[in-house]
Write a protein that holds these residues in place. Structure first.
Motif, mmCIF file in Angstrom:
data_model
loop_
_atom_site.group_PDB
_atom_site.id
_atom_site.type_symbol
_atom_site.label_atom_id
_atom_site.label_comp_id
_atom_site.label_asym_id
_atom_site.label_seq_id
_atom_site.Cartn_x
_atom_site.Cartn_y
_atom_site.Cartn_z
ATOM 1 N N PRO A 117 -10.648 11.512 9.223
ATOM 2 C CA PRO A 117 -10.068 11.178 10.536
ATOM 3 C C PRO A 117 -9.773 9.699 10.713
ATOM 4 O O PRO A 117 -8.869 9.318 11.456
ATOM 5 N N LEU A 118 -10.525 8.835 10.011
ATOM 6 C CA LEU A 118 -10.283 7.398 10.137
ATOM 7 C C LEU A 118 -8.981 6.983 9.478
ATOM 8 O O LEU A 118 -8.448 5.909 9.762
ATOM 9 N N PHE A 119 -8.467 7.825 8.557
ATOM 10 C CA PHE A 119 -7.307 7.423 7.766
ATOM 11 C C PHE A 119 -6.073 8.286 8.018
ATOM 12 O O PHE A 119 -5.062 8.116 7.359
ATOM 13 N N GLU A 120 -6.166 9.212 8.975
ATOM 14 C CA GLU A 120 -5.046 10.112 9.206
ATOM 15 C C GLU A 120 -3.767 9.369 9.563
ATOM 16 O O GLU A 120 -2.669 9.764 9.171
ATOM 17 N N GLN A 121 -3.885 8.292 10.321
ATOM 18 C CA GLN A 121 -2.715 7.554 10.760
ATOM 19 C C GLN A 121 -2.395 6.358 9.869
ATOM 20 O O GLN A 121 -1.471 5.605 10.166
ATOM 21 N N ASP A 122 -3.142 6.174 8.799
ATOM 22 C CA ASP A 122 -2.936 5.018 7.930
ATOM 23 C C ASP A 122 -1.847 5.342 6.911
ATOM 24 O O ASP A 122 -2.118 5.720 5.777
ATOM 25 N N TRP A 123 -0.591 5.193 7.315
ATOM 26 C CA TRP A 123 0.518 5.547 6.429
ATOM 27 C C TRP A 123 0.622 4.586 5.242
ATOM 28 O O TRP A 123 1.078 4.961 4.169
ATOM 29 N N SER A 124 0.166 3.332 5.419
ATOM 30 C CA SER A 124 0.224 2.391 4.297
ATOM 31 C C SER A 124 -0.714 2.818 3.174
ATOM 32 O O SER A 124 -0.397 2.676 1.996
ATOM 33 N N GLU A 125 -1.872 3.368 3.547
ATOM 34 C CA GLU A 125 -2.784 3.853 2.513
ATOM 35 C C GLU A 125 -2.223 5.091 1.825
ATOM 36 O O GLU A 125 -2.411 5.296 0.634
ATOM 37 N N ARG A 126 -1.501 5.923 2.607
ATOM 38 C CA ARG A 126 -0.861 7.086 2.006
ATOM 39 C C ARG A 126 0.137 6.652 0.936
ATOM 40 O O ARG A 126 0.255 7.261 -0.123
ATOM 41 N N ILE A 127 0.871 5.582 1.208
ATOM 42 C CA ILE A 127 1.828 5.053 0.222
ATOM 43 C C ILE A 127 1.098 4.646 -1.048
ATOM 44 O O ILE A 127 1.495 5.001 -2.161
ATOM 45 N N GLN A 128 0.012 3.888 -0.887
ATOM 46 C CA GLN A 128 -0.741 3.425 -2.048
ATOM 47 C C GLN A 128 -1.305 4.600 -2.843
ATOM 48 O O GLN A 128 -1.270 4.609 -4.074
ATOM 49 N N ASN A 129 -1.830 5.590 -2.131
ATOM 50 C CA ASN A 129 -2.429 6.736 -2.824
ATOM 51 C C ASN A 129 -1.395 7.529 -3.611
ATOM 52 O O ASN A 129 -1.639 7.915 -4.758
ATOM 53 N N ILE A 130 -0.238 7.789 -3.009
ATOM 54 C CA ILE A 130 0.779 8.598 -3.674
ATOM 55 C C ILE A 130 1.343 7.872 -4.893
ATOM 56 O O ILE A 130 1.485 8.452 -5.975
ATOM 57 N N ILE A 131 1.638 6.592 -4.728
ATOM 58 C CA ILE A 131 2.161 5.831 -5.869
ATOM 59 C C ILE A 131 1.084 5.673 -6.939
ATOM 60 O O ILE A 131 1.350 5.821 -8.142
ATOM 61 N N GLY A 132 -0.150 5.385 -6.522
ATOM 62 C CA GLY A 132 -1.240 5.233 -7.488
ATOM 63 C C GLY A 132 -1.505 6.509 -8.257
ATOM 64 O O GLY A 132 -1.739 6.479 -9.471
ATOM 65 N N ASP A 133 -1.448 7.661 -7.567
ATOM 66 C CA ASP A 133 -1.647 8.942 -8.246
ATOM 67 C C ASP A 133 -0.562 9.174 -9.292
ATOM 68 O O ASP A 133 -0.840 9.658 -10.400
ATOM 69 N N TYR A 134 0.669 8.817 -8.955
ATOM 70 C CA TYR A 134 1.769 9.036 -9.904
ATOM 71 C C TYR A 134 1.634 8.113 -11.125
ATOM 72 O O TYR A 134 1.882 8.531 -12.261
ATOM 73 N N VAL A 135 1.229 6.872 -10.895
ATOM 74 C CA VAL A 135 1.035 5.929 -12.005
ATOM 75 C C VAL A 135 -0.049 6.429 -12.945
ATOM 76 O O VAL A 135 0.100 6.394 -14.172
ATOM 77 N N ARG A 136 -1.162 6.934 -12.390
ATOM 78 C CA ARG A 136 -2.220 7.475 -13.233
ATOM 79 C C ARG A 136 -1.761 8.743 -13.952
ATOM 80 O O ARG A 136 -2.118 8.982 -15.106
ATOM 81 N N GLU A 137 -0.958 9.537 -13.259
ATOM 82 C CA GLU A 137 -0.478 10.796 -13.833
ATOM 83 C C GLU A 137 0.434 10.565 -15.029
ATOM 84 O O GLU A 137 0.355 11.255 -16.043
ATOM 85 N N THR A 138 1.315 9.565 -14.938
ATOM 86 C CA THR A 138 2.284 9.305 -16.005
ATOM 87 C C THR A 138 1.786 8.294 -17.026
ATOM 88 O O THR A 138 2.294 8.251 -18.149
ATOM 89 N N GLY A 139 0.814 7.477 -16.639
ATOM 90 C CA GLY A 139 0.330 6.442 -17.547
ATOM 91 C C GLY A 139 1.266 5.254 -17.655
ATOM 92 O O GLY A 139 1.112 4.421 -18.548
ATOM 93 N N ARG A 140 2.248 5.150 -16.738
ATOM 94 C CA ARG A 140 3.182 4.025 -16.749
ATOM 95 C C ARG A 140 2.933 3.152 -15.527
ATOM 96 O O ARG A 140 2.832 3.672 -14.411
ATOM 97 N N PRO A 141 2.878 1.836 -15.721
ATOM 98 C CA PRO A 141 2.705 0.961 -14.558
ATOM 99 C C PRO A 141 3.959 0.977 -13.689
ATOM 100 O O PRO A 141 5.033 1.415 -14.117
#
Length: 202
Positions: A117-141
């Protein structure tokens, strides 16, 4: 040589030099037990040692009576005729290493679930999480993401309704390290409906 090793690794290393002829401790530096020079070495028969080790054995584990773990190495020193003239033993106290490993492990592993609930409205963190997940998934920076990679990431961000926030596009551009116009162009391409296939004339 023994004194130099003890000075380098002390106070966490005990260095002992043994006389195989008398089976006595010749000298000991940074002693971790009550052993002293002149005490029995209790080395056993050196001829029974594995010859493939080339006179260097370890690291192997030893335990002190107080529970501390040691990593130990033993080396047989020979004279010009190949006869054992001394046995060098180095016992390294693993306590500082074990404590450091436990500390780093405690820092690195979350122990409770995140209060969402503390992070539901934190759209900037959502951006970081989605991009970070994709970077880890592909292994490309981020710097090496291809055009198709960026389209995929923008698609995931769009599904998460990140771009419903007015100021999101510049933040996404900064996170992907591209220009704002690049983000808008890719987003427009992503949202463009696919052309309908023409029906063949009957």
């Amino acid at each position: 040589m023994c004194q130099a090793v003890a000075a380098l690794l002390g106070p966490y290393a005990e260095v002992a030099l043994h006389d195989p002829d008398t089976d006595r401790v010749l000298e000991i530096w940074n002693p971790m037990t009550s052993r002293r020079a002149g005490d029995p070495s209790l080395l056993g028969e050196l001829d029974d040692l594995e010859p493939s080790a080339h006179d260097v054995f370890g690291p192997y584990e030893k335990l002190l009576t107080d529970g501390r773990r040691l990593s130990s190495v033993s080396a047989v020193l020979r004279d010009d005729l190949g006869k054992p003239s001394a046995v060098l033993c180095i016992n390294l106290d693993r306590t500082p290493l074990d404590q450091a490993a436990a500390l780093l492990s405690a820092f690195g592993a979350p122990t409770v679930e995140r209060p969402e609930p503390l992070f539901e409205q934190d759209w900037s963190e959502r951006i970081q999480n989605i991009i970070g997940d994709y970077v880890r998934e592909t292994g490309r920076p981020v710097e090496r993401l291809t055009r198709q990679d960026r389209l995929t990431v923008l698609g995931r961000l769009d599904e998460a309704r990140v771009f419903a926030v007015r100021r999101a596009a510049p933040v996404v551009a900064g996170a992907l390290r591209v220009s704002r116009s690049t983000v808008y162009g890719l987003l427009s391409e992503l949202r463009e409906p696919a052309p309908k296939s023409r029906r063949a004339d009957a």
